[in-house]
Design an enzyme around this catalytic site. Structure first.
Site, short mmCIF file in Angstrom:
data_model
loop_
_atom_site.label_atom_id
_atom_site.label_comp_id
_atom_site.label_asym_id
_atom_site.label_seq_id
_atom_site.Cartn_x
_atom_site.Cartn_y
_atom_site.Cartn_z
N HIS A 121 -6.47 3.21 0.84
CA HIS A 121 -6.08 3.36 2.26
C HIS A 121 -6.84 4.61 2.68
O HIS A 121 -6.60 5.69 2.12
CB HIS A 121 -4.57 3.53 2.38
CG HIS A 121 -4.06 3.71 3.79
ND1 HIS A 121 -3.03 2.94 4.33
CD2 HIS A 121 -4.40 4.58 4.77
CE1 HIS A 121 -2.78 3.32 5.57
NE2 HIS A 121 -3.60 4.33 5.86
N CYS A 143 0.83 -1.22 0.00
CA CYS A 143 0.00 0.00 0.00
C CYS A 143 0.87 1.27 0.00
O CYS A 143 1.75 1.42 0.86
CB CYS A 143 -0.92 -0.02 1.23
SG CYS A 143 -1.74 1.55 1.53
N HIS A 173 -9.24 14.28 2.77
CA HIS A 173 -8.64 15.46 2.15
C HIS A 173 -9.06 16.68 2.97
O HIS A 173 -10.25 16.84 3.28
CB HIS A 173 -9.19 15.67 0.73
CG HIS A 173 -8.93 14.56 -0.24
ND1 HIS A 173 -7.97 14.64 -1.22
CD2 HIS A 173 -9.52 13.34 -0.40
CE1 HIS A 173 -7.99 13.53 -1.95
NE2 HIS A 173 -8.92 12.72 -1.47
N CYS A 184 0.62 3.22 3.31
CA CYS A 184 1.34 2.52 4.39
C CYS A 184 2.84 2.80 4.25
O CYS A 184 3.54 2.99 5.25
CB CYS A 184 1.08 1.02 4.35
SG CYS A 184 -0.55 0.52 4.95
N HIS A 214 -8.40 7.98 3.62
CA HIS A 214 -7.76 9.29 3.78
C HIS A 214 -8.81 10.37 3.71
O HIS A 214 -9.79 10.26 2.98
CB HIS A 214 -6.69 9.53 2.70
CG HIS A 214 -7.12 9.22 1.30
ND1 HIS A 214 -7.21 7.92 0.82
CD2 HIS A 214 -7.51 10.03 0.29
CE1 HIS A 214 -7.62 7.95 -0.43
NE2 HIS A 214 -7.83 9.22 -0.78
P1 DGP Z 1 -8.41 9.85 -3.82
O1 DGP Z 1 -8.45 10.07 -5.31
O2 DGP Z 1 -9.55 10.48 -3.08
O3 DGP Z 1 -8.21 8.38 -3.49
O4 DGP Z 1 -7.12 10.64 -3.31
C1 DGP Z 1 -5.81 10.16 -3.41
C2 DGP Z 1 -4.91 11.33 -3.35
O5 DGP Z 1 -3.60 10.87 -3.09
C3 DGP Z 1 -4.83 12.17 -4.63
O6 DGP Z 1 -5.35 13.48 -4.39
C4 DGP Z 1 -3.35 12.23 -4.97
C5 DGP Z 1 -2.68 11.73 -3.70
N1 DGP Z 1 -1.47 10.97 -3.92
C6 DGP Z 1 -1.33 9.89 -4.73
N2 DGP Z 1 -0.07 9.43 -4.69
C7 DGP Z 1 0.60 10.23 -3.80
C8 DGP Z 1 1.94 10.25 -3.32
O7 DGP Z 1 2.80 9.42 -3.66
N3 DGP Z 1 2.27 11.23 -2.43
C9 DGP Z 1 1.35 12.16 -2.02
N4 DGP Z 1 1.77 13.09 -1.15
N5 DGP Z 1 0.07 12.16 -2.44
C10 DGP Z 1 -0.30 11.21 -3.33
#
Ligand code: DGP
Length: 116
Positions: free
Chosen positions: A100, A7, A104, A10, A102
């Site tokens: 995972h 993940c 926003h 993770c 989250h």
């Molecule tokens: P969602 O689409 O709601 O599952 O949001 C996932 C978010 O995760 C998206 O806004 C971009 C962010 N994201 C994806 N990969 C990474 C990463 O490697 N680092 C960071 N900081 N954010 C990431």
């Protein structure tokens, strides 16, 4: 604590993949989204792995409360005094791209409603 070695979030929680961390606790971390949709765009995640908010609330409702508290504290730390939004996309129709859970935290500009 349950984690998933495959993940992405993770791995961020474990420090294996770097992230711009703005706040952390024993059970959760807050870091900047890599693809920000607002001047302030921070993700709040538990260190334990839960696929989405349904799994989280069914397994550990207290932790869900801790994550919302952290989101609120982050908004305060970031100076989002005129307003902010907390969003948790759940499942394919909502556009969840990382499995995972989250939250926003978005702010720093006027946010339209309803979302797309
Ligand atoms: P969602 O689409 O709601 O599952 O949001 C996932 C978010 O995760 C998206 O806004 C971009 C962010 N994201 C994806 N990969 C990474 C990463 O490697 N680092 C960071 N900081 N954010 C990431």
């Amino acid at each position: 604590m349950s984690t998933d070695s495959d993940c992405l979030f993770c791995k961020i929680s474990a420090g294996v993949i770097p992230a711009d961390i703005v706040m952390e606790t024993e059970s959760a971390i807050a870091f900047r989204d890599i693809d920000p949709k607002a001047p302030t765009h921070i993700l709040i995640i538990p260190r334990s792995h839960f696929a989405d908010v349904t799994e989280l609330t069914q397994s550990n409702p207290n932790l869900a409360g801790e994550l919302l508290t952290l989101a609120s504290n982050v908004a305060k730390l970031q100076g989002l005094a005129t307003g902010y939004r907390i969003v948790t996309n759940t499942g394919e129709d909502a556009g969840q791209s990382v499995s995972h859970v989250h939250f926003h935290v978005l702010g720093g500009r006027s946010l339209s409603w309803p979302p797309g």
